[in-house]
Design a protein around this motif. Structure first.
Motif, PDB file in Angstrom:
ATOM      1  N   GLY A  51    -107.695  13.958 136.980  1.00  0.00           N
ATOM      2  CA  GLY A  51    -107.928  12.645 136.390  1.00  0.00           C
ATOM      3  C   GLY A  51    -109.012  11.838 137.090  1.00  0.00           C
ATOM      4  N   PHE A  52    -109.555  12.377 138.180  1.00  0.00           N
ATOM      5  CA  PHE A  52    -110.671  11.698 138.848  1.00  0.00           C
ATOM      6  C   PHE A  52    -111.809  11.554 137.844  1.00  0.00           C
ATOM      7  CE2 PHE A  52    -114.331  11.402 141.770  1.00  0.00           C
ATOM      8  CZ  PHE A  52    -113.852  10.496 142.704  1.00  0.00           C
ATOM      9  N   ARG A  53    -112.428  10.367 137.802  1.00  0.00           N
ATOM     10  CA  ARG A  53    -113.481  10.119 136.812  1.00  0.00           C
ATOM     11  C   ARG A  53    -114.838  10.479 137.387  1.00  0.00           C
ATOM     12  NH1 ARG A  53    -111.590   4.162 135.049  1.00  0.00           N
ATOM     13  NH2 ARG A  53    -109.541   4.731 134.249  1.00  0.00           N
ATOM     14  N   TRP A  54    -115.547  11.300 136.654  1.00  0.00           N
ATOM     15  CA  TRP A  54    -116.903  11.707 137.052  1.00  0.00           C
ATOM     16  C   TRP A  54    -117.891  11.107 136.083  1.00  0.00           C
ATOM     17  CZ3 TRP A  54    -117.195  14.218 141.580  1.00  0.00           C
ATOM     18  CH2 TRP A  54    -116.075  14.962 142.016  1.00  0.00           C
ATOM     19  N   GLY A  55    -118.849  10.352 136.618  1.00  0.00           N
ATOM     20  CA  GLY A  55    -119.793   9.714 135.719  1.00  0.00           C
ATOM     21  C   GLY A  55    -121.195   9.632 136.278  1.00  0.00           C
ATOM     22  N   THR A  56    -122.065   9.071 135.471  1.00  0.00           N
ATOM     23  CA  THR A  56    -123.374   8.646 135.948  1.00  0.00           C
ATOM     24  C   THR A  56    -123.522   7.180 135.563  1.00  0.00           C
ATOM     25  OG1 THR A  56    -124.560   9.185 133.920  1.00  0.00           O
ATOM     26  CG2 THR A  56    -124.397  10.934 135.579  1.00  0.00           C
ATOM     27  N   ALA A  57    -124.472   6.499 136.199  1.00  0.00           N
ATOM     28  CA  ALA A  57    -124.682   5.074 135.942  1.00  0.00           C
ATOM     29  C   ALA A  57    -126.144   4.798 135.611  1.00  0.00           C
ATOM     30  CB  ALA A  57    -124.261   4.253 137.159  1.00  0.00           C
ATOM     31  N   THR A  58    -126.340   3.755 134.794  1.00  0.00           N
ATOM     32  CA  THR A  58    -127.674   3.236 134.481  1.00  0.00           C
ATOM     33  C   THR A  58    -127.554   1.718 134.331  1.00  0.00           C
ATOM     34  OG1 THR A  58    -127.359   3.383 132.081  1.00  0.00           O
ATOM     35  CG2 THR A  58    -128.364   5.308 133.156  1.00  0.00           C
ATOM     36  N   ALA A  59    -128.676   1.050 134.089  1.00  0.00           N
ATOM     37  CA  ALA A  59    -128.652  -0.380 133.770  1.00  0.00           C
ATOM     38  C   ALA A  59    -129.690  -0.665 132.688  1.00  0.00           C
ATOM     39  CB  ALA A  59    -128.962  -1.218 135.008  1.00  0.00           C
ATOM     40  N   ALA A  60    -129.378  -1.649 131.847  1.00  0.00           N
ATOM     41  CA  ALA A  60    -130.170  -1.904 130.639  1.00  0.00           C
ATOM     42  C   ALA A  60    -131.663  -2.056 130.931  1.00  0.00           C
ATOM     43  CB  ALA A  60    -129.638  -3.151 129.926  1.00  0.00           C
ATOM     44  N   TYR A  61    -132.021  -2.996 131.807  1.00  0.00           N
ATOM     45  CA  TYR A  61    -133.456  -3.258 131.988  1.00  0.00           C
ATOM     46  C   TYR A  61    -134.173  -2.062 132.596  1.00  0.00           C
ATOM     47  CZ  TYR A  61    -137.860  -5.592 132.732  1.00  0.00           C
ATOM     48  OH  TYR A  61    -139.197  -5.917 132.681  1.00  0.00           O
ATOM     49  N   GLN A  62    -133.463  -1.234 133.313  1.00  0.00           N
ATOM     50  CA  GLN A  62    -134.107  -0.117 133.993  1.00  0.00           C
ATOM     51  C   GLN A  62    -134.411   1.058 133.066  1.00  0.00           C
ATOM     52  OE1 GLN A  62    -131.076  -0.502 137.411  1.00  0.00           O
ATOM     53  NE2 GLN A  62    -132.891   0.293 138.419  1.00  0.00           N
ATOM     54  N   ILE A  63    -133.710   1.137 131.921  1.00  0.00           N
ATOM     55  CA  ILE A  63    -133.922   2.302 131.042  1.00  0.00           C
ATOM     56  C   ILE A  63    -134.273   1.967 129.598  1.00  0.00           C
ATOM     57  CG2 ILE A  63    -132.423   3.809 132.424  1.00  0.00           C
ATOM     58  CD1 ILE A  63    -130.317   3.569 130.096  1.00  0.00           C
ATOM     59  N   GLU A  64    -133.849   0.821 129.078  1.00  0.00           N
ATOM     60  CA  GLU A  64    -133.905   0.628 127.618  1.00  0.00           C
ATOM     61  C   GLU A  64    -135.304   0.501 127.049  1.00  0.00           C
ATOM     62  OE1 GLU A  64    -131.462  -2.687 126.506  1.00  0.00           O
ATOM     63  OE2 GLU A  64    -129.596  -1.593 126.838  1.00  0.00           O
ATOM     64  N   GLY A  65    -136.179  -0.276 127.691  1.00  0.00           N
ATOM     65  CA  GLY A  65    -137.447  -0.628 127.047  1.00  0.00           C
ATOM     66  C   GLY A  65    -137.176  -1.499 125.832  1.00  0.00           C
ATOM     67  N   ALA A  66    -138.011  -1.385 124.771  1.00  0.00           N
ATOM     68  CA  ALA A  66    -137.809  -2.175 123.541  1.00  0.00           C
ATOM     69  C   ALA A  66    -137.588  -3.652 123.875  1.00  0.00           C
ATOM     70  CB  ALA A  66    -136.620  -1.611 122.734  1.00  0.00           C
ATOM     71  N   ALA A  67    -138.452  -4.162 124.741  1.00  0.00           N
ATOM     72  CA  ALA A  67    -138.246  -5.492 125.310  1.00  0.00           C
ATOM     73  C   ALA A  67    -138.339  -6.620 124.287  1.00  0.00           C
ATOM     74  CB  ALA A  67    -139.246  -5.732 126.449  1.00  0.00           C
ATOM     75  N   THR A  68    -139.039  -6.368 123.184  1.00  0.00           N
ATOM     76  CA  THR A  68    -139.190  -7.459 122.206  1.00  0.00           C
ATOM     77  C   THR A  68    -138.570  -7.102 120.854  1.00  0.00           C
ATOM     78  OG1 THR A  68    -141.357  -6.606 121.549  1.00  0.00           O
ATOM     79  CG2 THR A  68    -141.334  -8.286 123.279  1.00  0.00           C
ATOM     80  N   GLU A  69    -137.753  -6.055 120.821  1.00  0.00           N
ATOM     81  CA  GLU A  69    -137.213  -5.622 119.531  1.00  0.00           C
ATOM     82  C   GLU A  69    -135.871  -6.263 119.183  1.00  0.00           C
ATOM     83  OE1 GLU A  69    -137.371  -1.343 118.623  1.00  0.00           O
ATOM     84  OE2 GLU A  69    -139.087  -1.297 119.989  1.00  0.00           O
ATOM     85  N   ASP A  70    -135.645  -6.386 117.880  1.00  0.00           N
ATOM     86  CA  ASP A  70    -134.346  -6.783 117.337  1.00  0.00           C
ATOM     87  C   ASP A  70    -133.818  -8.090 117.934  1.00  0.00           C
ATOM     88  OD1 ASP A  70    -134.404  -4.552 115.732  1.00  0.00           O
ATOM     89  OD2 ASP A  70    -133.232  -3.307 117.109  1.00  0.00           O
ATOM     90  N   GLY A  71    -134.751  -8.995 118.186  1.00  0.00           N
ATOM     91  CA  GLY A  71    -134.340 -10.330 118.599  1.00  0.00           C
ATOM     92  C   GLY A  71    -134.212 -10.539 120.089  1.00  0.00           C
TER      93      GLY A  71
END
Ligand code: GBH
Length: 462
Positions: A15-35
């Motif tokens: 049941g140990f949780r194995w994951g990876t992490a990211t953050a929005a500004y570091q990966i998303e781009g699309a800085a001016t899209e969809d409002g």
């Protein structure tokens, strides 16, 4: 042929949780899209001289348009969980008023796709991207920002509450307060020591208000958490002045958040140490009780320990009031590309300290990882042996802490992808998947294959 993965010698609990992490500004781009409107990191990164090479998050890893491909990478790794952050300026661009549907829709699609792949969504509400309009109104040193954050938490939970398993209010309020408003190396780039202390308090208040808003909006089973970059502080010697330096850094780096959140009080020594900067009158009656809202787990981001001695350090400093008393020493041994020491013992020290100081609080490593330069061979394979060694050593330290009674529930590797590394731009690569930023081509590194094997067998061999 026996196709089962070989049995681990260092097995992690079922049941140990194995994951990876990211953050929005570091990966998303699309800085001016969809409002989406600018956050303090858009403003900061577009200001010449703030980020290396003039890099911005305008395109980043283009995750906004490549989400499906990135979820396929997660599925290939076999992670149970994925930690991402929600961009406040996508969901509520001005920091006030109703939510923007298109912004929410992106996170609906993301969480639906994760769940379809059998991966638990772990969402962070604030990974440093404050809507610029709220900074213009005073930012985190201004009390109203805490109330605005709780409102944003509420409307996000209303929209995504049935899809997200774990909600984290804040990522690393220490960095956001003291690098953002103290040393100014992070957005918004202010160098005002007293304002940084106010910001830290308002993060505690924002966290508590948001926990209350989330509890009201979410199903009872939702897990609510907070992620801190706790400092594994070591005095350079047993000399009383060195011990005093370590006490001061522990107060400003760790207890400034741990004491309000877990005990409903401010450390007396912190208030005394900073008396020349502030009388803390921005702490209103009831604030510490608000910050002290029960949470279900504590997230810990760990990269390297902090070694201190009596001495002086340069200003502007992210450690208000310590400049004439504390010196930061380079820890011995090998370094990552960030010049941070590789020291897994610091993670063990931190986990066993929390075992003792916060009995009954489940712990989750919400970030751990390292930046290194990759080596691509002629076939295009990307080799990162130092990263594998770093990760192995740190997971072994987690295993040892577990064996010694630390209640660690999961581990999230920073990071899934090479990404925008804040003030360092794209020059520092933390990913286990290489990103060619010219083509956005993703190439899993050796460390990705290594991590997939660790997850499949539930632990480390050797
Ligand atoms: C994390 O920050 C972030 O959450 C993540 O977004 C980031 O990409 C990742 O780590 C890698 O940097 O400030 O002089 O005390 C970690 C930031 C870096 C803060 C080391 C403390 C110690 C030097 N931490 N830093 S100092």
């Amino acid at each position: 042929v026996d196709a089962r993965p070989e049995a681990p010698t260092l097995a992690f609990p079922a049941g140990f949780r194995w994951g990876t992490a990211t953050a929005a500004y570091q990966i998303e781009g699309a800085a001016t899209e969809d409002g989406r409107t600018p956050s303090i990191w858009d403003t900061f990164s577009r200001t010449p001289g703030r980020v290396r090479n003039g890099d911005t998050g305008d395109i980043a890893a283009d995750h906004y348009h490549r989400m499906d491909e990135d979820i396929a990478l997660l599925a290939e790794l076999g992670v149970s969980d994925y930690r991402f952050s929600i961009a406040w300026p996508r969901v509520q661009p001005t920091g006030r008023g109703p939510a923007v549907q298109k912004g929410l829709d992106f996170y609906r699609r993301l969480t639906d796709a994760l769940r379809a792949a059998g991966i638990r969504p772990v969402a962070t509400l604030y990974h440093w991207d404050l809507p610029q309009e709220l900074e213009d109104a005073g930012g985190w040193p201004h009390r109203d920002t805490a109330a605005r954050f709780a409102e944003y938490a509420h409307l996000t939970a209303d929209a995504l509450g049935d899809r997200v398993a774990t909600w984290t209010t804040l990522n690393e309020p220490w960095c956001a307060a003291f690098l953002g408003y103290g040393s100014g190396v992070h957005a918004p780039g202010r160098t005002e020591p007293a304002a940084a202390l106010r910001a830290a308090h308002h993060f505690n208040l924002a966290h508590g208000l948001a926990v209350r808003a989330l509890r009201a909006a979410l199903p009872a089973a939702a897990e609510i958490s907070l992620t801190l970059n706790l400092h594994a502080v070591r005095p350079a010697s047993g000399d009383p002045d060195d011990l005093d330096a370590a006490r001061r850094i522990d107060a400003l780096g760790n207890r400034i958040f741990l004491d309000p959140v877990f005990h409903g009080r401010l450390p007396d020594d912190l208030v005394a140490d900073t008396a020349a900067l502030t009388d803390w009158s921005f702490v209103h009656d009831g604030d510490l009780a608000t910050a002290h809202a029960p949470i279900d787990s504590l997230g810990i981001n760990y990269y390297a320990p902090t070694v201190v001695a009596a001495g002086t350090s340069p200003t502007p400093s992210p450690w208000p009031g310590t400049e004439d008393r504390v010196r930061f020493l380079p820890a011995p041994g090998p370094r990552t590309a960030m010049d941070w020491p590789v020291d897994a013992e610091g993670l063990y020290e931190l986990l066993t300290r929390l075992r003792d100081d916060l009995p009954g609080v489940p712990l989750v490593i919400t970030e751990n990882g390292a930046a290194y330069d990759d080596y691509a061979d002629p076939s295009g394979d990307v080799h990162d042996p130092e990263r594998v060694a770093y990760l192995h050593a740190h997971l072994a330290a987690v295993h040892r802490a577990l064996a010694d009674g630390a209640d660690v529930r999961g581990y999230f590797l920073w990071s899934l992808l090479d990404n925008f590394e804040w003030a360092y731009g794209y020059g520092k690569r933390f990913g286990i998947v290489h990103v060619d930023f010219a083509t956005q081509r993703r190439t899993p590194k050796d460390s990705a294959r290594w991590y997939a094997r660790v997850i499949a067998r539930g632990g480390l061999t050797g």
